[in-house]
Design a protein around this motif. Sequence first.
Motif, PDB file in Angstrom:
ATOM      1  N   ILE A 416       0.823  -1.209   0.000  1.00  0.00           N
ATOM      2  CA  ILE A 416       0.000   0.000   0.000  1.00  0.00           C
ATOM      3  C   ILE A 416       0.858   1.261   0.000  1.00  0.00           C
ATOM      4  N   ARG A 417       2.159   1.101   0.108  1.00  0.00           N
ATOM      5  CA  ARG A 417       3.043   2.259  -0.047  1.00  0.00           C
ATOM      6  C   ARG A 417       2.988   2.814  -1.465  1.00  0.00           C
ATOM      7  N   VAL A 418       2.641   1.955  -2.428  1.00  0.00           N
ATOM      8  CA  VAL A 418       2.499   2.399  -3.805  1.00  0.00           C
ATOM      9  C   VAL A 418       1.021   2.361  -4.170  1.00  0.00           C
ATOM     10  N   SER A 419       0.661   2.963  -5.277  1.00  0.00           N
ATOM     11  CA  SER A 419      -0.749   3.055  -5.628  1.00  0.00           C
ATOM     12  C   SER A 419      -0.956   2.785  -7.104  1.00  0.00           C
ATOM     13  N   GLY A 420      -2.250   2.701  -7.472  1.00  0.00           N
ATOM     14  CA  GLY A 420      -2.612   2.535  -8.877  1.00  0.00           C
ATOM     15  C   GLY A 420      -2.055   1.271  -9.498  1.00  0.00           C
ATOM     16  N   VAL A 421      -1.506   1.439 -10.687  1.00  0.00           N
ATOM     17  CA  VAL A 421      -0.965   0.310 -11.441  1.00  0.00           C
ATOM     18  C   VAL A 421       0.159  -0.368 -10.661  1.00  0.00           C
ATOM     19  N   TYR A 422       0.973   0.409  -9.956  1.00  0.00           N
ATOM     20  CA  TYR A 422       2.104  -0.157  -9.228  1.00  0.00           C
ATOM     21  C   TYR A 422       1.627  -1.066  -8.089  1.00  0.00           C
ATOM     22  N   PHE A 423       0.522  -0.701  -7.439  1.00  0.00           N
ATOM     23  CA  PHE A 423      -0.050  -1.580  -6.416  1.00  0.00           C
ATOM     24  C   PHE A 423      -0.482  -2.902  -7.043  1.00  0.00           C
ATOM     25  N   SER A 424      -1.137  -2.831  -8.195  1.00  0.00           N
ATOM     26  CA  SER A 424      -1.566  -4.056  -8.880  1.00  0.00           C
ATOM     27  C   SER A 424      -0.371  -4.941  -9.205  1.00  0.00           C
ATOM     28  N   MET A 425       0.705  -4.335  -9.667  1.00  0.00           N
ATOM     29  CA  MET A 425       1.886  -5.093 -10.060  1.00  0.00           C
ATOM     30  C   MET A 425       2.591  -5.738  -8.861  1.00  0.00           C
ATOM     31  N   ILE A 426       2.669  -5.019  -7.732  1.00  0.00           N
ATOM     32  CA  ILE A 426       3.383  -5.586  -6.588  1.00  0.00           C
ATOM     33  C   ILE A 426       2.587  -6.718  -5.954  1.00  0.00           C
ATOM     34  N   THR A 427       1.264  -6.632  -5.949  1.00  0.00           N
ATOM     35  CA  THR A 427       0.471  -7.757  -5.432  1.00  0.00           C
ATOM     36  C   THR A 427       0.608  -8.972  -6.341  1.00  0.00           C
ATOM     37  N   LEU A 428       0.683  -8.719  -7.654  1.00  0.00           N
ATOM     38  CA  LEU A 428       0.919  -9.819  -8.586  1.00  0.00           C
ATOM     39  C   LEU A 428       2.273 -10.468  -8.319  1.00  0.00           C
ATOM     40  N   ALA A 429       3.281  -9.638  -8.018  1.00  0.00           N
ATOM     41  CA  ALA A 429       4.620 -10.169  -7.740  1.00  0.00           C
ATOM     42  C   ALA A 429       4.621 -11.036  -6.491  1.00  0.00           C
ATOM     43  N   PHE A 430       3.936 -10.610  -5.436  1.00  0.00           N
ATOM     44  CA  PHE A 430       3.862 -11.416  -4.211  1.00  0.00           C
ATOM     45  C   PHE A 430       3.168 -12.759  -4.480  1.00  0.00           C
ATOM     46  N   ALA A 431       2.088 -12.722  -5.251  1.00  0.00           N
ATOM     47  CA  ALA A 431       1.376 -13.962  -5.555  1.00  0.00           C
ATOM     48  C   ALA A 431       2.256 -14.913  -6.352  1.00  0.00           C
ATOM     49  N   GLU A 432       2.969 -14.387  -7.345  1.00  0.00           N
ATOM     50  CA  GLU A 432       3.851 -15.235  -8.147  1.00  0.00           C
ATOM     51  C   GLU A 432       5.023 -15.756  -7.320  1.00  0.00           C
ATOM     52  N   LEU A 433       5.485 -14.965  -6.360  1.00  0.00           N
ATOM     53  CA  LEU A 433       6.565 -15.407  -5.475  1.00  0.00           C
ATOM     54  C   LEU A 433       6.127 -16.630  -4.678  1.00  0.00           C
ATOM     55  N   PHE A 434       4.941 -16.579  -4.103  1.00  0.00           N
ATOM     56  CA  PHE A 434       4.425 -17.724  -3.348  1.00  0.00           C
ATOM     57  C   PHE A 434       4.145 -18.898  -4.276  1.00  0.00           C
ATOM     58  N   HIS A 435       3.637 -18.613  -5.470  1.00  0.00           N
ATOM     59  CA  HIS A 435       3.346 -19.684  -6.424  1.00  0.00           C
ATOM     60  C   HIS A 435       4.615 -20.448  -6.786  1.00  0.00           C
ATOM     61  N   ALA A 516      -7.195  12.356   3.301  1.00  0.00           N
ATOM     62  CA  ALA A 516      -6.024  12.581   4.139  1.00  0.00           C
ATOM     63  C   ALA A 516      -5.999  14.000   4.677  1.00  0.00           C
ATOM     64  N   PHE A 517      -6.484  14.959   3.888  1.00  0.00           N
ATOM     65  CA  PHE A 517      -6.461  16.362   4.303  1.00  0.00           C
ATOM     66  C   PHE A 517      -7.337  16.604   5.534  1.00  0.00           C
ATOM     67  N   VAL A 518      -8.461  15.878   5.630  1.00  0.00           N
ATOM     68  CA  VAL A 518      -9.347  16.084   6.785  1.00  0.00           C
ATOM     69  C   VAL A 518      -8.895  15.301   8.012  1.00  0.00           C
ATOM     70  N   GLY A 519      -7.765  14.593   7.917  1.00  0.00           N
ATOM     71  CA  GLY A 519      -7.162  14.015   9.108  1.00  0.00           C
ATOM     72  C   GLY A 519      -7.174  12.512   9.232  1.00  0.00           C
ATOM     73  N   TYR A 520      -7.660  11.794   8.209  1.00  0.00           N
ATOM     74  CA  TYR A 520      -7.685  10.333   8.298  1.00  0.00           C
ATOM     75  C   TYR A 520      -6.365   9.745   7.816  1.00  0.00           C
ATOM     76  N   ASP A 521      -5.935   8.679   8.482  1.00  0.00           N
ATOM     77  CA  ASP A 521      -4.741   7.945   8.067  1.00  0.00           C
ATOM     78  C   ASP A 521      -5.162   6.963   6.972  1.00  0.00           C
ATOM     79  N   VAL A 522      -5.099   7.398   5.731  1.00  0.00           N
ATOM     80  CA  VAL A 522      -5.633   6.590   4.632  1.00  0.00           C
ATOM     81  C   VAL A 522      -4.873   5.278   4.476  1.00  0.00           C
ATOM     82  N   THR A 523      -3.575   5.296   4.745  1.00  0.00           N
ATOM     83  CA  THR A 523      -2.791   4.064   4.628  1.00  0.00           C
ATOM     84  C   THR A 523      -3.268   3.023   5.625  1.00  0.00           C
ATOM     85  N   ALA A 524      -3.540   3.452   6.861  1.00  0.00           N
ATOM     86  CA  ALA A 524      -4.005   2.517   7.894  1.00  0.00           C
ATOM     87  C   ALA A 524      -5.368   1.939   7.526  1.00  0.00           C
ATOM     88  N   TYR A 525      -6.261   2.772   7.006  1.00  0.00           N
ATOM     89  CA  TYR A 525      -7.593   2.277   6.646  1.00  0.00           C
ATOM     90  C   TYR A 525      -7.518   1.276   5.497  1.00  0.00           C
TER      91      TYR A 525
END
Length: 659
Positions: A416-435, A516-525
């Motif tokens: 979740i440190r990355v977003s958008g397409v990069y998030f999709s790619m890193i989750t794919l990498a983790f899945a392939e690593l376990f596979h 995030a501007f109104v004070g929520y920790d979006v990464t934690a959520y």
Amino acid sequence: MAAAGALFDQVLNGLTIGMVYVLLAAGLSIVFGVMDVINFAHGEFFALGAYFALSVAIATGPGGFWVALLVAPLLVAVVGAGVERFTVRPLYGRNPLYHILLTFGLVLVIKDVVELVWGPQPYQFAKPPVLRGTVEILGYGYSVYSYFVVGVGLLIAVGTWLALTRTKYGLIIRAGSMDRGMVRNLGIDVDRYYTLVFAFGALLAAVGGVVIAGRQSVSPGMGDSVIIPAFIIVVLGGLGSFRGAVVGGLAVGVVQTLVRSYVPVLEGLVVFLLMIVVLLVRPQGLFGNPEWAGADEGGDLLTVSGGGVFDSTLRRRAGAALVAAFAVVPLLVGLPSYYVNTLAVSIFVWALFALSLDLVMGYAGLVSLGHVLFYGVGAYATVLVVVNLVPSLWVALAVAIAVCTAVAWVVGHLSIRVSGVYFSMITLAFAELFHSAVYKFGWTGGSDGIFGGFDPTYGLVGGPAVRSIELVGDVELFYYVALAAAVGGYLLARRLIRAPFGSVLQAIRESEDRTAFVGYDVTAYKRRAFVVSGGLAGLAGGLSATLTGGVAPEFLAWILSGEVIVMTILGGMGTLYGPMLGAGVYLVVKDVLLSLTNAGSPLLVALGEFWQGALGLLFVAFVIFVPEGLVSLPETVASRIDRRSGGGETIAEDAEVSD
């Protein structure tokens, strides 16, 4: 000296494979850098190149290899142009992640078309005599064909770079990627150039398919074997970076070959670890920002506003009636069969899996291409607990949920440190690593999986065996376990979404910066939603392993992530119940298509044999025309009818005024 010669031979082999990767990754990077399109069907263009070359070479006889090398890529380019014109172009302006979904559907279609035309059997593609044999250097013989592949790849890479940076067409393409409207205002048909770019990317992939066909057999699955490494390369080098594709392709080819030869235990793991590290440390890739890229990533993900076309009261009543029907109908003697009950259990399992994905994709805007990781880990955890610890199904499922939530927390914390397409790619990498990892260890059963000794019970330490307690009409108690899990998962997810937690998630999906501007920790959520989603997916995996009677590496195959995304989009993401409906429709349609293999009509038999292609066409149609899914279909049809009626009245009124 012998060691040095052997090392050089391995490096040459790595450069050969790496140059094929360059051709693949260069096409991917150009298309993304110019058009913001991530093309999962790129591997199928690679396979089409090999098959077209095979047919051309057979038809032209002697010298057919050289004719095929020229003609086959041009034929694939024509196919690519048609794909862009009729499927990709309608999605311009939407979030680039819709291109991933669309091209996944095209993978299913093209794969079945290949099997329909050429059959499932592998073919051998003969090299011309001049490229056979070896060339001797310092007393060691090296393959002539390897030098040929490296030379062809290098020539095309240099030519492509010059065309993009030193010609008028390259200038227009780069300008269109930065400001499409400006180029159009200059009187240039930028859409035509986009078609040419997509066709050229397909052509590069096809050249890779032709040259690799001289080294290995031509088979329908060859596209699957290269698409994940190609994505790794473009992520390592930088999405949209041509230089990154060249350097990354050569590096990955050499690293893969050397690891396979000298550290085989790490084969299949190193490149995924490298991709994860690069995404975490430098998400934009080793070469930073691409040489050309637009600033806008496109629109938002299209979720169903208001939860669908039905109001909350009607949805609640319809849901209660459906659950009651699932609970009562199987007990009626003589109605459902064991086969139907098994299909229903599969629907419950996949509905729970699709629900888990919708929790993060439909509400938090996180498109996970590696969600199969939690499904597979849950399946393995369930089986391993029953086989090695206690036979209790309840304990095994509880452990599966706990393990998957822990894995989801770790993966989420990193991804979740990355977003958008990069998030999709890193989750794919983790899945392939376990596979890849499950093939390496004896306790996972390796490539065979674990099927012997898996005998779960309903007691804590013993008791009646699962699937052995039969109710009326051959219904087993496990049917109700799966039904309760699906209903319970839905109620839990609905409670979370209706709580303030769910409101924050939806705010993050709409505008992460404002939230995030109104004070929520979006990464934690987002991480918390990801953890809950991982636990539900793990429960689905555990139930699936119990239904199957064991587990195998196929439970972690990336194609399952694609299937559950298909179900989620098909039903309507952002509704919770929509993806569950999509799972049911997907599995029922699949089952109906498979049953056609026993039909009398040849056309119906063919439709049954190539069911993936039929479902792929259905999914492509939904992504283009009904992106909000089945639950929005009545509303979509009604709105289009209203627009046409209004348009007709306007025309009539204009005609009266003219008169």
